[in-house]
Design a protein around this motif. Sequence first.
Motif, mmCIF file in Angstrom:
data_model
loop_
_atom_site.group_PDB
_atom_site.id
_atom_site.type_symbol
_atom_site.label_atom_id
_atom_site.label_comp_id
_atom_site.label_asym_id
_atom_site.label_seq_id
_atom_site.Cartn_x
_atom_site.Cartn_y
_atom_site.Cartn_z
ATOM 1 N N PHE A 117 35.008 20.404 -5.737
ATOM 2 C CA PHE A 117 35.533 21.676 -6.240
ATOM 3 C C PHE A 117 34.449 22.755 -6.236
ATOM 4 N N LEU A 118 33.221 22.389 -6.627
ATOM 5 C CA LEU A 118 32.132 23.366 -6.602
ATOM 6 C C LEU A 118 31.817 23.781 -5.175
ATOM 7 N N ALA A 119 31.881 22.845 -4.236
ATOM 8 C CA ALA A 119 31.660 23.180 -2.825
ATOM 9 C C ALA A 119 32.727 24.147 -2.322
ATOM 10 N N VAL A 120 33.982 23.951 -2.743
ATOM 11 C CA VAL A 120 35.050 24.877 -2.362
ATOM 12 C C VAL A 120 34.763 26.268 -2.909
ATOM 13 N N ILE A 121 34.291 26.343 -4.143
ATOM 14 C CA ILE A 121 33.978 27.641 -4.756
ATOM 15 C C ILE A 121 32.890 28.357 -3.967
ATOM 16 N N ALA A 144 37.848 26.850 -10.149
ATOM 17 C CA ALA A 144 36.991 26.532 -11.302
ATOM 18 C C ALA A 144 37.837 26.096 -12.494
ATOM 19 N N ALA A 145 39.006 26.709 -12.657
ATOM 20 C CA ALA A 145 39.910 26.337 -13.756
ATOM 21 C C ALA A 145 40.412 24.913 -13.588
ATOM 22 N N ILE A 146 40.650 24.513 -12.351
ATOM 23 C CA ILE A 146 41.049 23.124 -12.085
ATOM 24 C C ILE A 146 39.875 22.188 -12.357
ATOM 25 N N ASP A 147 38.681 22.623 -11.947
ATOM 26 C CA ASP A 147 37.491 21.790 -12.096
ATOM 27 C C ASP A 147 37.163 21.530 -13.562
ATOM 28 N N ILE A 148 37.468 22.472 -14.430
ATOM 29 C CA ILE A 148 37.133 22.267 -15.846
ATOM 30 C C ILE A 148 38.014 21.196 -16.471
ATOM 31 N N VAL A 150 38.183 18.438 -15.064
ATOM 32 C CA VAL A 150 37.446 17.238 -14.659
ATOM 33 C C VAL A 150 36.262 17.010 -15.578
ATOM 34 N N LYS A 151 35.421 18.030 -15.701
ATOM 35 C CA LYS A 151 34.179 17.925 -16.453
ATOM 36 C C LYS A 151 33.815 19.324 -16.956
ATOM 37 N N TRP A 152 32.969 19.385 -17.961
ATOM 38 C CA TRP A 152 32.575 20.674 -18.534
ATOM 39 C C TRP A 152 31.306 21.217 -17.889
ATOM 40 N N LEU A 153 31.113 20.916 -16.620
ATOM 41 C CA LEU A 153 29.927 21.399 -15.913
ATOM 42 C C LEU A 153 30.159 22.738 -15.230
ATOM 43 N N ILE A 154 31.380 23.006 -14.804
ATOM 44 C CA ILE A 154 31.627 24.170 -13.969
ATOM 45 C C ILE A 154 31.287 25.497 -14.662
ATOM 46 N N PRO A 155 31.462 25.653 -15.975
ATOM 47 C CA PRO A 155 31.024 26.924 -16.571
ATOM 48 C C PRO A 155 29.541 27.195 -16.368
ATOM 49 N N VAL A 156 28.729 26.129 -16.401
ATOM 50 C CA VAL A 156 27.288 26.292 -16.181
ATOM 51 C C VAL A 156 27.023 26.741 -14.743
ATOM 52 N N ALA A 157 27.666 26.080 -13.785
ATOM 53 C CA ALA A 157 27.502 26.473 -12.382
ATOM 54 C C ALA A 157 28.032 27.886 -12.151
ATOM 55 N N TRP A 158 29.148 28.233 -12.785
ATOM 56 C CA TRP A 158 29.739 29.571 -12.650
ATOM 57 C C TRP A 158 28.768 30.654 -13.129
ATOM 58 N N VAL A 159 28.128 30.396 -14.260
ATOM 59 C CA VAL A 159 27.143 31.358 -14.787
ATOM 60 C C VAL A 159 25.929 31.439 -13.863
ATOM 61 N N ALA A 178 39.163 41.174 -9.198
ATOM 62 C CA ALA A 178 39.626 39.826 -8.871
ATOM 63 C C ALA A 178 38.699 38.748 -9.435
ATOM 64 N N LEU A 179 37.392 39.032 -9.426
ATOM 65 C CA LEU A 179 36.442 38.071 -9.965
ATOM 66 C C LEU A 179 36.662 37.877 -11.458
ATOM 67 N N TRP A 180 36.858 38.971 -12.163
ATOM 68 C CA TRP A 180 37.035 38.880 -13.606
ATOM 69 C C TRP A 180 38.388 38.285 -13.971
ATOM 70 N N CYS A 181 39.391 38.526 -13.139
ATOM 71 C CA CYS A 181 40.685 37.875 -13.360
ATOM 72 C C CYS A 181 40.568 36.370 -13.147
ATOM 73 N N GLY A 182 39.823 35.977 -12.117
ATOM 74 C CA GLY A 182 39.582 34.557 -11.897
ATOM 75 C C GLY A 182 38.799 33.936 -13.041
ATOM 76 N N SER A 183 37.832 34.677 -13.566
ATOM 77 C CA SER A 183 37.055 34.190 -14.714
ATOM 78 C C SER A 183 37.945 34.033 -15.940
ATOM 79 N N ALA A 184 38.916 34.948 -16.086
ATOM 80 C CA ALA A 184 39.860 34.849 -17.204
ATOM 81 C C ALA A 184 40.728 33.598 -17.080
ATOM 82 N N VAL A 185 41.125 33.275 -15.855
ATOM 83 C CA VAL A 185 41.896 32.047 -15.630
ATOM 84 C C VAL A 185 41.064 30.828 -16.023
#
Length: 489
Positions: A117-121, A144-148, A150-159, A178-185
Amino acid sequence: MLAAIALTVTLTRYEFFGDELYFLAAGRRLAFGGADQGPLVPMIAHLTQLIAPGSLLALRIPVVVLSVAGIVLSAAIAREFGGGRLPQTLAATAYATSPFMVNQSAMLSTFAFDATFLAVITWLLVRWVRTRQDWLLFVSGVVAAIDIQVKWLIPVAWVCLGIGVAVSGPRAMLRRRALWCGSAVLAAAAIPGLVWQSAHGWPQLAMGAVVGAEQDATGGGRIGCVVQMVGLAGLLGALLLAFGIWGAFRVHSVAPYRFLVLALLLYAWLIALSDGRPYYLGGMFPVAFAAGAVSLSHVGVERWMRITGIPVVAISVTTVVAALTALPLPGSWLRTPIDTASQLVQRVSLHGTEGWSQLTETVDDAYRTLTPIEQLDTVIITQNYWQASALEQFGKQYRLPAIYSPNRGFGYFDTPPDWASTVLYVGVDNAAAALRADFASVEPVARLDERLGIPGINRKLTVWKCVRPTYPWSQTWTRMMAPELEQGV
């Protein structure tokens, strides 16, 4: 296609891993959260068993799809960087021959999903830089919303990705709605898990310290974590990783994507600083390999391939083929017992886990020592979640009583009922002292100790008969809850 065939053919070479058995148990009790993972992997594990009950092949098919996706993404990102057929092939080969991919394809795991999922991002962000199509940013937030789940790592990678963009650009990305809308999701998708964590005392926070302690015991601390990250990239991957970092600052076609390299370095630093698992970085490998392959093309990749590249590629391919065909090593090669955590990790990596049937038979033998009256109010409690998951999976034919464990996520499934006045406690040999504080009577009724077995499964294992709990289970269970995976080493 060749990778998919090779991985599928060797998919059942290992027996069930302890975590796979746990995912099956969690899949039968789906919730919005868990002690150290989200609901997605348990849900997929459950679905595979609805389709093919008891099938190890069905359980692991998803990781083959994910592994092949990682190979394809490596080539796709190299293409976005402007790389031709040779750099694309080189990037894909690096991922396909990396020890990380071998581990990713060996068993159902959270990191197999999280990495892909991170590779797709990263691919979506790279494509946005080239095309400026804002829908790509929104979709990256959805992934990223799907990935979360799975594990709580994606917020760290997102930041980390956001910091990389803020430092080196393109800063226009941060101004896109669009980025902020995706972040809201992503934020909205985290709410169910946060509610679950809050309701259960935030077990995820305790898991950070547990993971750090396990990493220190098995991986040599923070320095060892960095060494393992590079090792997971493999020989070819490590070379491309180095060229990728160099190329982000020296190669014109890679420079616009420098934020990804900065994010990779920051993410790796945070993983090592927090004593995290080295494989957390695996989701950044495709973009790193792609950057390295394209950077090589700007310094004469044809000449490099003739002199150095062909031997490196040959060694990498030979190594992964040997790993897929030779592992797990036969049990007849075992000579020394497991006495340390690092020996346990090495044993499981090279030989897999075994002894589940012996564990189940031993517990069944202990249960048969009870009188019919005692059996009516008996439950089984295991010291760690691997044991509980295995007994639940393999104990169906024995008609064992209800199984509980206060360990990690299993402890949040359910609490033993107050009518349970007799407990068969499955644990390591030194568990008696703690048990006597919670029961009026504690006595061993069975023991399993294979000299070359795995501690906690078929070595250093005792089944204790515990009678008359001292306190109600609502009190005792809270005190027994533990996040550590105790295996007697």
